[in-house]
Design a protein around this motif. Structure first.
Motif, PDB file in Angstrom:
ATOM      1  N   ALA C  17      45.276  78.058  -9.280  1.00  0.00           N
ATOM      2  CA  ALA C  17      43.939  77.572  -9.627  1.00  0.00           C
ATOM      3  C   ALA C  17      43.990  76.902 -10.996  1.00  0.00           C
ATOM      4  O   ALA C  17      44.863  77.215 -11.815  1.00  0.00           O
ATOM      5  N   LEU C  55      38.954  74.516 -10.599  1.00  0.00           N
ATOM      6  CA  LEU C  55      39.356  74.071  -9.262  1.00  0.00           C
ATOM      7  C   LEU C  55      40.115  75.215  -8.587  1.00  0.00           C
ATOM      8  O   LEU C  55      41.086  75.732  -9.148  1.00  0.00           O
ATOM      9  N   VAL C  56      39.669  75.589  -7.423  1.00  0.00           N
ATOM     10  CA  VAL C  56      40.336  76.680  -6.691  1.00  0.00           C
ATOM     11  C   VAL C  56      41.730  76.245  -6.262  1.00  0.00           C
ATOM     12  O   VAL C  56      42.011  75.052  -6.147  1.00  0.00           O
ATOM     13  N   SER C  57      42.576  77.212  -6.023  1.00  0.00           N
ATOM     14  CA  SER C  57      43.968  76.904  -5.721  1.00  0.00           C
ATOM     15  C   SER C  57      44.128  76.124  -4.414  1.00  0.00           C
ATOM     16  O   SER C  57      45.097  75.397  -4.243  1.00  0.00           O
TER      17      SER C  57
END
Lengths: 270, 270, 270, 270
Positions: C17, C55-57
């Protein structure tokens, strides 16, 4: 009224005249007019001002606070056409024979993305400067136009791709002070951008990014090309009396920059 | 050996010669000699270099990588006396008629506190530049000397105290290239400092601080005074052929700065 | 409508992330309200903006052009009270859990000379920033106040005079977002100036210069004194939830600067 | 010996302790060792130093000149392993409980062009900092690695070409002070460069330029990709105890920049 002694007004005996004395890095809010295509357009800007006059050898100093007063008393909105009266005022208040001033500020114009037509403001760094001396009045306008340049050599020698980067085209024009200034900011910027591989835009959607990518690949330009293209459009431009163009590339393959510059006057017709 | 096509070597048909094309903001480690009083002194510095040549209208571009090669092949230690050969090399590698280069770097000299005699290094910003064209070779040396200035007006009109501030004296000399350069860095700096209200020091004990405070109060100087004092010492200095002096005061009573500058050539004797 | 593939929307498999991703150094014209004492006051400023989200992984990238759209769609005039909705908008458009933004700009206030009462605009560098995450909304306001400081040691150990210089007091407050912001710019600036040896002024006539010179001599302050005085006025200030104060002196006896800083939260009453 | 009264040593009654007080922007020549792969390598650098200590509420001020003495008395060559003793010295001379210092300087490494094998020096901006307080000693090393990034979106959506630009990868590592530092500068730089589309080089002949152009086109990277790749190599790196990575792209299609950052600690094994 000040009755405190005026030290600056004393006599000086060193017999050394001073070319320029004044104030610099003065931050001042201005309303600017007369630089866009639309003659009625004005914009509130935040300017950095430098002001100076000459000083005869007999006088010890100038009156710095009057320099600020000259700034405060400028006509607003201020257009390039007003610079001569500001210079006249500077010269008079300091009993000088020469005066110089320059303003640097960012000015926003709306830019439209090439395909999606999204609009957003783009800042352009502007310099407006002038001088007044016994030989007359001179006025200069400078614009920094950020652009994209794509390297012709990289394109030609590689099987695919080409290095490209942000660059800056600085155009400085000396205007003919005897005529109204008719070269507007939009005209200078459009000319500069047309000489690079592609303009920059504040907002690009995917369709625009595709357009700009291919536009740049189709128009490779060295710094040498860009400066020549800009000058090709200025060398018969009789609305200015001199030009200075400097192109700097923030090379994407090096940590240093490349540059090219041309200083000249328009050719006289025959 | 490169057998890839030389795009820069192609012909150009726009009939526009370029005044300057080259590289800028190149960071390079140098060993500098020949600027201190001690002729054997050398110092490792970290320079920022700008290099350019002119380009005839017929040729499309210069060879940027050869500019770096000129830098790499410079004699080390590099002294001002070597600039002409570096310029000659630049010109030859690019088949040009003109070449220009400039180096900017900080150079350290040991400064001794006035009373306690504590020693510490002080950085001075130096500019070394030169040009070579059919009219000949020119060489320039610039030094920024930070000083203290105390306002004569503030002192005189106040019952006690006086505003004072850090200032910068920038001295740029054009040397006579036909003779060995005999104006050393220490001489320029000492002269500049003697024209201000007081020098600055990297380390001051209390006895030193007392000394500097009173020295400045005893020697009030406007920017106009400082620039005139510097020029008084240069106007009969025939070891240089031209000088440019600019004094900037980072005013402690304003957010803006004051400045004064004089550009001249030494007077010819009679 | 864009039918070009959305590369940023693809999946990412690196399982990492990202804390912050966004755009920075965006130049944007803003009309600012809600920071002066007069609640109706607005000012056109030229801001530099930084915007980011997390930002998510799983996702490859954010949509940079939507960051610009968040900027363009901000309410105008923009007041600190609007920051939470701008952050909310940023978070929503990017499907993020956190959002951060900051604006830096110069804001002009009229300053009146102490004796002559001459008025002129003075620029203050302002930072306005905020963050929004699952733990809530935070808002910060920063002001740089340029001042004069006069050294107590120099004054005491010298028979006459005292070194003084321009200094900068940077005050950063975290506001309590649950209440209306009632600490106006004028209040912060006046407090800062009262903690220094003297304020600075854009225009000073001789009578003013005399006043400022003696005011500073009568109020000597180390950087340590200034930072403590500022904090003495903030430590019981329950309109803010945290403060960070940094004082920097551009020493007039050295080429380097002195500084002092305190970061703390107001004391809880008892 | 100074017999002048020690004003800074007086008592203060405001009951406000100061987190940091000291000097900043001190220019100092250093010889640095212990950061290259070759343990015997040293380099003369020009550093900017910031030094501070805390100050208890009872004391009026610190002794600024002793901060300079701490700098002058540092071991030379100075390696990261010496920072703890410099911090200890700072703390002792000022009778403080905490001390912090940071040095920023450019350090040159030789870079070899990928095909022609031409060698030239490249500057890397380095930050070396440390803190010492009752909880212990911490040491940080920061490196700015300039790289080329090529946009994956631009490449995929365009029939030919792809926008690319200079970018900067800033890696800040907190070292485990209890062990010798074994992460050398070359290792950090090589890792950073391998995560971008291509390294930059100080000198490139045409064969090299072809190589770099195609290498970048073959390795498109968003800022999000670069920061993730860098972190992928750090997240199991137990020679550091924390890392902070920030990637900034000087976008060649916009006047603003894009950035992404991750701050984290290495994962503990299982």
């Amino acid at each position: 009224m000040d009755r405190i002694e005026d030290i600056q007004g004393r006599k000086d005996h060193r017999q050394i005249a001073i070319n320029r004395v004044g104030i610099c890095d003065v931050q001042i809010p201005l309303t600017i007019s007369g630089i866009e295509k639309d003659p009625a357009a004005t914009q509130a800007v935040h300017a950095k001002a430098d002001l100076s006059v000459d000083l005869v050898s007999e006088n010890k100093g100038i009156h710095m606070s009057r320099m600020i007063e000259s700034l405060l008393d400028m006509p607003q909105p201020l257009s390039p056409a007003h610079l001569s009266e500001v210079l006249e005022d500077l010269r008079e208040r300091q009993d000088a024979t020469r005066a110089e001033l320059s303003f640097h500020f960012d000015y926003f114009l709306t830019r439209i993305a090439p395909v999606s037509k999204r609009a957003a403001p783009q800042a352009y760094r502007i310099g407006l400067s002038g001088s007044l001396d016994p030989e007359g009045f001179r006025i200069f306008q400078q614009v920094d136009v950020l652009v994209k340049t794509l390297c012709p050599c990289s394109k030609e020698i590689s099987d695919y791709g080409a290095h490209n980067q942000r660059g800056c085209i600085r155009i400085r024009l000396e205007h003919d002070h005897s005529k109204p200034i008719t070269i507007c900011l939009e005209e200078i910027i459009e000319h500069a951008e047309s000489c690079a591989s592609s303009p920059l835009f504040p907002i690009l959607k995917r369709s625009d990014e595709r357009h700009v990518t291919m536009l740049a690949y189709d128009n490779p330009r060295f710094v040498e090309d860009v400066v020549r293209e800009v000058v090709a459009g200025l060398k018969n431009e009789h609305r200015c009396v001199a030009y200075d163009v400097r192109v700097t590339n923030f090379e994407s393959i090096h940590a240093h920059n490349a540059f090219a510059s041309i200083t000249d006057t328009p050719e006289t017709g025959a």
